[in-house]
Design an enzyme around this catalytic site. Structure first.
Site, PDB file in Angstrom:
ATOM      1  CG  ASP A 315      -0.358   0.193   2.522  1.00 36.57           C
ATOM      2  OD1 ASP A 315       0.874   0.402   2.583  1.00 36.57           O
ATOM      3  OD2 ASP A 315      -1.087   0.150   3.520  1.00 36.57           O
ATOM      4  CG  ASN A 323      -6.780  10.925  -0.029  1.00 45.58           C
ATOM      5  OD1 ASN A 323      -6.683  11.296  -1.199  1.00 45.58           O
ATOM      6  ND2 ASN A 323      -7.005   9.675   0.320  1.00 45.58           N
ATOM      7  CG  ASP A 332      -9.878   9.564  -6.351  1.00 46.48           C
ATOM      8  OD1 ASP A 332      -9.581   8.835  -5.385  1.00 46.48           O
ATOM      9  OD2 ASP A 332     -11.002  10.063  -6.517  1.00 46.48           O
ATOM     10  CD  GLU A 358      -4.421   3.394   2.005  1.00 47.75           C
ATOM     11  OE1 GLU A 358      -4.006   3.528   3.163  1.00 47.75           O
ATOM     12  OE2 GLU A 358      -5.638   3.470   1.707  1.00 47.75           O
TER      13      GLU A 358
END
Length: 440
Positions: A315, A323, A332, A358
């Site tokens: 990840d 974010n 995104d 993620e």
């Protein structure tokens, strides 16, 4: 008739006897005529000039279901169906009243209510003065013929405008093909007449497939299913086809009729729907459902003794902070770019999927733990050295390899534990499930 009733019938000087002989002969001829009409296979009726029935033969009774007592003195209106147009009857009576013969077809009704078709010829009968004194109707039941004509018309319409249709003889030599057939295959009818459907074989089906097809067709008289054919231009395409064996009255196969339609577009849509159902909508990688399927298949193959495989779970480090600081649109975009970078490093047999958020997984078929570690370290470096959306991004990775007796849960648990240790050790690193750390 007795000789006593007609009197002497011999003697050269017996005038009366000669007259009696003529009457007797005449009565015999009339009786013979009556028997011929009574036993005629054509339904016959005699009416007066107003249409009242004076005589009907046995065939007329058989066809209509009425008795003589019910018919004599009545008019043919009692067998009319009510479904023949008035114009037909007007033409009939105008023709007869003009002294001409009328012929045509009428839809009538039997005593039991059943409808039937008759082809009729009605002839005026004149006396010595030339006056019409009777009408003689001779009828033929043509119900079956009309039914067959209707079916043939319907079949002709379907053949001309319906699905692609191919008709062969009992030896599979093509006798007929319609326009829809040409539209799909590219072949015109004259190009395939006398040939067999082997002309369309794509080579995609085994001998067993055709053996099963023929077994169903010959034993059950019908087969239907998906089949891939080749058109005139060499293109291979899928069809949904139905083949029926047509037998004659003795049970022998006379023809085969194949009806089919092109399902290429349907197959394309099915494939697209299946693709959409297996892909992550954001990154375009496989989704978790598709990954589960791939992992089960990999375990199944490994259990059969094929090459082992490795599983990677990775990840993005500190993705929540990305974010929070730069917004979800940037997050995104980073996920999509990361998926593209990783995909470009994979073999065609490798499987990349978005595990959630993620997190991503990678299946590496025919890859042992050492090779998987080398690949994961190289991938980690590539990501760390890149800039995604102008940002430096790192990943942490946990790795495990298939072991005999593994199932999905056991492999994922080991990979997740290795990923947890990679993050606990400072992130931006690769850890294998045997606790051996692969240094940056």
């Amino acid at each position: 008739m007795s000789e006593a009733w007609v009197g002497p019938v011999t003697g050269p000087d017996c005038v009366q006897g000669g007259v009696c002989e003529d009457i007797t002969s005449l009565r015999k001829r009339f009786y013979q005529l009556y028997i011929a009409v009574e036993q005629s296979p054509a339904a016959t009726a005699i009416t007066d000039v107003k249409g009242r029935i004076e005589f009907v033969n046995q065939r007329f009774l058989d066809v209509t279901g009425y008795s003589r007592e019910e018919l004599i003195g009545q008019t043919p209106a009692m067998i009319q169906s009510g479904e023949t147009s008035d114009a037909v009857y007007r033409d009939l009576w105008q023709t007869l009243q003009a002294g001409r013969v009328w012929q045509g077809e009428l839809l009538n009704r039997r005593k039991n209510g059943e409808l039937y078709w008759e082809a009729e010829v009605i002839t005026p009968v004149r006396n010595d003065a030339g006056e019409v004194v009777n009408f003689v109707a001779v009828k033929e039941d043509v119900t079956e013929r009309k039914r067959q004509e209707s079916e043939l018309k319907l079949l002709a319409t379907a053949f001309a405008t319906g699905q692609a249709t191919l008709i062969t003889d009992a030896h599979m030599q093509i006798e007929r093909a319609n326009q829809a057939f040409t539209d799909i295959t590219g072949y015109r009818e004259h190009e395939v007449l006398g040939k067999t459907p082997r002309l369309f074989k794509s080579g995609r089906h085994s001998a067993d497939f055709y053996a099963r097809l023929w077994d169903d067709l010959l034993n059950n008289g019908h087969w239907q299913g998906e089949i891939w054919n080749r058109n005139k231009y060499g293109d291979i395409y899928p069809l949904w086809q139905s083949i029926t064996a047509v037998r004659d009255d003795s049970g022998q196969i006379r023809n085969f009729v194949a009806v089919f339609h092109n399902i290429a577009e349907r197959k394309r849509m099915e494939d697209e729907l299946e693709r959409q159902a297996t892909l992550d909508h954001l990154t375009g990688t496989y989704n978790r459902r598709a990954f589960d399927t791939a992992l089960r298949q990999a375990i199944f193959q490994a259990e059969r003794g094929d090459e082992s495989f490795s599983l990677l779970l990775f990840d993005i480090d500190h993705f929540k902070e990305v974010n929070d600081r730069h917004g979800h649109d940037t997050g995104d975009a980073i996920l999509k770019q990361l998926a593209d970078r990783v995909s470009s490093s994979l073999r065609s047999t490798d499987v990349l999927s978005r595990w959630g958020g993620e997190e991503f997984t990678i299946l590496l078929p025919d890859t042992r733990l050492r090779g998987a570690s080398t690949f994961a370290e190289r991938l980690r470096c590539q990501i760390a050295e890149s800039r995604l959306q102008g940002l430096t991004i790192t990943i942490s990775t946990g790795i495990t390899e298939y072991r005999p007796g593994d199932d999905m849960d056991s492999m994922l648990a080991r990979a997740d534990e290795a990923l947890y240790r990679a993050k606990s050790a400072g992130r931006n690193r690769v850890v294998v499930d045997d606790t051996t750390r692969v240094e940056e």
